[in-house]
Design a protein around this motif. Sequence first.
Motif, PDB file in Angstrom:
ATOM      1  N   MET A  81       0.814  -1.216   0.000  1.00 59.87           N
ATOM      2  CA  MET A  81       0.000   0.000   0.000  1.00 59.87           C
ATOM      3  C   MET A  81       0.851   1.271   0.000  1.00 59.87           C
ATOM      4  N   GLU A  82       2.174   1.070   0.052  1.00 55.44           N
ATOM      5  CA  GLU A  82       3.123   2.189   0.035  1.00 55.44           C
ATOM      6  C   GLU A  82       2.862   3.183   1.171  1.00 55.44           C
ATOM      7  N   ILE A  83       2.746   2.624   2.387  1.00 61.15           N
ATOM      8  CA  ILE A  83       2.565   3.425   3.596  1.00 61.15           C
ATOM      9  C   ILE A  83       3.487   2.868   4.673  1.00 61.15           C
ATOM     10  N   PRO A  84       3.782   3.654   5.717  1.00 60.11           N
ATOM     11  CA  PRO A  84       4.646   3.158   6.795  1.00 60.11           C
ATOM     12  C   PRO A  84       3.982   2.023   7.586  1.00 60.11           C
ATOM     13  N   VAL A  85       4.804   1.156   8.176  1.00 61.02           N
ATOM     14  CA  VAL A  85       4.298   0.042   8.970  1.00 61.02           C
ATOM     15  C   VAL A  85       3.463   0.566  10.146  1.00 61.02           C
TER      16      VAL A  85
END
Length: 163
Positions: A132-136
């Motif tokens: 999703m191309e977001i931080p963990v």
Amino acid sequence: MNKPIENILPMLRRFAYSLTGNPADADDLVQTTLEKILNKGVPSGVDETRWAFKVCRNVWIDEYRSRKVRQNAVLKPELQEPQTASEHQQFDHKETLAHVNKAMNTLPDEQRAILSLVAVQGMSYKEVASAMEIPVGTVMSRLSRARVALLDMMKPYQIGAGL
């Protein structure tokens, strides 16, 4: 695509079903996703599986409103066949599933997608973050909010174990 489609297809279908809550809509979503991937290809250096999930999620967001209209038409009581006594238990299970689907549909898109990827697909937080191309950390907080919201919505139906 480097990986054969048949290796990605089962995972993609489960993900599509977790988003739509309806087998027919899930099949339509998978078909549209595969058409887009086959027509436009996968960018070089991108994992095909992650790309397929991303395309599927984006297609689903685009088609969400039309799917919701179809789903609401199916849930109208006047369109349902009368239930018999032998179907009572099956109806209870379908009703419970309908409540879960309704609760899932009230979650924000980002939370629903993450909950589906983690709970249904069994992806790790790191895999979801990458797909999703977001931080963990964002994955963790959205997942936590989704679980709490879903459990709160399901309390009247005394369901919630395992979420």
